[in-house]
Design a protein around this motif. Structure first.
Motif, PDB file in Angstrom:
ATOM      1  N   PRO A 215       0.808  -1.223   0.000  1.00  0.00           N
ATOM      2  CA  PRO A 215       0.000   0.000   0.000  1.00  0.00           C
ATOM      3  C   PRO A 215       0.847   1.282   0.000  1.00  0.00           C
ATOM      4  CG  PRO A 215      -0.952  -1.585   1.496  1.00  0.00           C
ATOM      5  CD  PRO A 215       0.359  -2.166   1.040  1.00  0.00           C
ATOM      6  N   LYS A 216       1.951   1.272   0.729  1.00  0.00           N
ATOM      7  CA  LYS A 216       2.785   2.485   0.756  1.00  0.00           C
ATOM      8  C   LYS A 216       3.409   2.750  -0.620  1.00  0.00           C
ATOM      9  CE  LYS A 216       6.899   0.215   2.563  1.00  0.00           C
ATOM     10  NZ  LYS A 216       7.853   0.122   3.659  1.00  0.00           N
ATOM     11  N   THR A 217       3.685   1.698  -1.386  1.00  0.00           N
ATOM     12  CA  THR A 217       4.209   1.860  -2.744  1.00  0.00           C
ATOM     13  C   THR A 217       3.135   2.478  -3.644  1.00  0.00           C
ATOM     14  OG1 THR A 217       5.650  -0.052  -2.445  1.00  0.00           O
ATOM     15  CG2 THR A 217       5.208   0.621  -4.721  1.00  0.00           C
ATOM     16  N   LEU A 218       1.904   2.002  -3.496  1.00  0.00           N
ATOM     17  CA  LEU A 218       0.790   2.539  -4.271  1.00  0.00           C
ATOM     18  C   LEU A 218       0.600   4.022  -3.952  1.00  0.00           C
ATOM     19  CD1 LEU A 218      -2.570   0.883  -4.962  1.00  0.00           C
ATOM     20  CD2 LEU A 218      -2.544   3.134  -3.939  1.00  0.00           C
ATOM     21  N   HIS A 219       0.588   4.362  -2.674  1.00  0.00           N
ATOM     22  CA  HIS A 219       0.402   5.757  -2.272  1.00  0.00           C
ATOM     23  C   HIS A 219       1.534   6.638  -2.774  1.00  0.00           C
ATOM     24  CE1 HIS A 219      -3.133   5.969   0.485  1.00  0.00           C
ATOM     25  NE2 HIS A 219      -3.010   4.660   0.356  1.00  0.00           N
ATOM     26  N   ALA A 220       2.759   6.135  -2.732  1.00  0.00           N
ATOM     27  CA  ALA A 220       3.902   6.913  -3.223  1.00  0.00           C
ATOM     28  C   ALA A 220       3.764   7.181  -4.718  1.00  0.00           C
ATOM     29  CB  ALA A 220       5.211   6.179  -2.923  1.00  0.00           C
ATOM     30  N   ALA A 221       3.319   6.188  -5.480  1.00  0.00           N
ATOM     31  CA  ALA A 221       3.139   6.362  -6.927  1.00  0.00           C
ATOM     32  C   ALA A 221       2.053   7.402  -7.207  1.00  0.00           C
ATOM     33  CB  ALA A 221       2.796   5.032  -7.584  1.00  0.00           C
ATOM     34  N   VAL A 222       0.971   7.341  -6.447  1.00  0.00           N
ATOM     35  CA  VAL A 222      -0.110   8.317  -6.616  1.00  0.00           C
ATOM     36  C   VAL A 222       0.393   9.718  -6.280  1.00  0.00           C
ATOM     37  CG1 VAL A 222      -2.342   9.071  -5.689  1.00  0.00           C
ATOM     38  CG2 VAL A 222      -1.986   6.668  -6.271  1.00  0.00           C
ATOM     39  N   LYS A 223       1.156   9.830  -5.220  1.00  0.00           N
ATOM     40  CA  LYS A 223       1.682  11.136  -4.820  1.00  0.00           C
ATOM     41  C   LYS A 223       2.626  11.710  -5.881  1.00  0.00           C
ATOM     42  CE  LYS A 223       3.747  13.495  -0.894  1.00  0.00           C
ATOM     43  NZ  LYS A 223       4.269  13.367   0.459  1.00  0.00           N
ATOM     44  N   ARG A 224       3.470  10.836  -6.454  1.00  0.00           N
ATOM     45  CA  ARG A 224       4.399  11.283  -7.500  1.00  0.00           C
ATOM     46  C   ARG A 224       3.670  11.741  -8.755  1.00  0.00           C
ATOM     47  NH1 ARG A 224       7.190   6.795  -6.219  1.00  0.00           N
ATOM     48  NH2 ARG A 224       6.452   5.673  -8.035  1.00  0.00           N
ATOM     49  N   HIS A 225       2.502  11.163  -9.001  1.00  0.00           N
ATOM     50  CA  HIS A 225       1.766  11.428 -10.246  1.00  0.00           C
ATOM     51  C   HIS A 225       0.387  12.017  -9.956  1.00  0.00           C
ATOM     52  CE1 HIS A 225       4.780   9.169 -12.516  1.00  0.00           C
ATOM     53  NE2 HIS A 225       4.729   8.267 -11.565  1.00  0.00           N
ATOM     54  N   GLN A 226       0.297  12.941  -9.023  1.00  0.00           N
ATOM     55  CA  GLN A 226      -0.990  13.504  -8.600  1.00  0.00           C
ATOM     56  C   GLN A 226      -1.835  14.026  -9.750  1.00  0.00           C
ATOM     57  OE1 GLN A 226      -0.278  16.464  -5.612  1.00  0.00           O
ATOM     58  NE2 GLN A 226       0.303  14.961  -4.064  1.00  0.00           N
ATOM     59  N   ARG A 227      -1.201  14.655 -10.730  1.00  0.00           N
ATOM     60  CA  ARG A 227      -1.955  15.241 -11.849  1.00  0.00           C
ATOM     61  C   ARG A 227      -2.667  14.179 -12.680  1.00  0.00           C
ATOM     62  NH1 ARG A 227       2.590  18.663 -14.551  1.00  0.00           N
ATOM     63  NH2 ARG A 227       2.087  17.015 -15.989  1.00  0.00           N
ATOM     64  N   ARG A 228      -2.245  12.942 -12.581  1.00  0.00           N
ATOM     65  CA  ARG A 228      -2.872  11.861 -13.351  1.00  0.00           C
ATOM     66  C   ARG A 228      -4.122  11.305 -12.679  1.00  0.00           C
ATOM     67  NH1 ARG A 228       1.210   8.486 -16.737  1.00  0.00           N
ATOM     68  NH2 ARG A 228       2.851  10.005 -17.094  1.00  0.00           N
ATOM     69  N   PHE A 229      -4.469  11.819 -11.502  1.00  0.00           N
ATOM     70  CA  PHE A 229      -5.598  11.290 -10.747  1.00  0.00           C
ATOM     71  C   PHE A 229      -6.603  12.387 -10.396  1.00  0.00           C
ATOM     72  CE2 PHE A 229      -2.168   8.274 -10.133  1.00  0.00           C
ATOM     73  CZ  PHE A 229      -2.817   7.073 -10.379  1.00  0.00           C
ATOM     74  N   PRO A 230      -7.342  12.878 -11.421  1.00  0.00           N
ATOM     75  CA  PRO A 230      -8.379  13.881 -11.135  1.00  0.00           C
ATOM     76  C   PRO A 230      -9.521  13.245 -10.331  1.00  0.00           C
ATOM     77  CG  PRO A 230      -8.504  13.156 -13.414  1.00  0.00           C
ATOM     78  CD  PRO A 230      -7.278  12.515 -12.835  1.00  0.00           C
ATOM     79  N   ALA A 231     -10.471  14.059  -9.952  1.00  0.00           N
ATOM     80  CA  ALA A 231     -11.552  13.616  -9.064  1.00  0.00           C
ATOM     81  C   ALA A 231     -12.369  12.453  -9.619  1.00  0.00           C
ATOM     82  CB  ALA A 231     -12.473  14.788  -8.759  1.00  0.00           C
TER      83      ALA A 231
END
Length: 171
Positions: free
Chosen positions: A90-106
């Motif tokens: 899970p921490k790897t998943l969260h880190a990837a999301v944090k690195r690529h925040q612009r790729r995850f709109p609402a």
């Protein structure tokens, strides 16, 4: 058929079932996102034109819950389940999301806060007995596809490759 061949076959079938379930959820979620967008636009239009107040949303919500008691909104895959599916921590998943925040709109990812997060945490802690230190995230179907594109596990790469093949086959 020896046990290695059977295991390979079973793993392949499981992967296809998981992929099909995610594609089905993505299709449903796309329709729901569009529906909710249209509903939101209609409410905003009426509020502007007819002076409806903010309470109309609460009233509509209650009336819709009475009419459709089984509908709970957009279906999402929780981060803990997405991590399990993509075979990452899970921490790897969260880190990837944090690195690529612009790729995850609402419409790709929901961040659960307040009461929603507390409710999810109680449910997840009751089922897994693990402590939860990361924020609770939920991914829509398209969010799962985007997540696959930013993770590096074998399962994530296979998911992305399958999506591209399906997209090319659609043309």
């Amino acid at each position: 058929m020896n046990s290695d061949e059977y295991s390979t076959l079973l793993d392949s079938i499981k992967a296809h079932v998981r992929a099909a379930r995610l594609r089905a959820a993505a299709a449903v979620n796309s329709e729901l996102v569009l529906l909710y967008w249209q509903i939101g636009c209609e409410i905003l239009k009426r509020q502007a034109e007819q002076g409806w107040g903010a309470k109309i949303v609460d009233r509509l919500s209650l009336d819709m819950k009475r009419e459709f008691p089984d509908v709970r909104g957009i279906r999402v895959l929780l981060d803990c389940h997405a991590a399990e599916y993509f075979e990452v921590e899970p921490k790897t998943l969260h880190a990837a999301v944090k690195r690529h925040q612009r790729r995850f709109p609402a419409d790709f990812m929901l961040v659960f806060v307040g009461d929603e997060a507390a409710h999810l945490d109680r449910r997840l802690l009751a089922s897994s007995r693990k402590s939860r230190k990361l924020p609770s995230l939920g991914f829509t179907g398209v969010g799962i596809d985007m997540l696959a594109s930013v993770l590096k596990s074998k399962r994530a790469v296979a998911h992305s490759v399958e999506n591209i093949r399906e997209g090319v086959a659609a043309f």
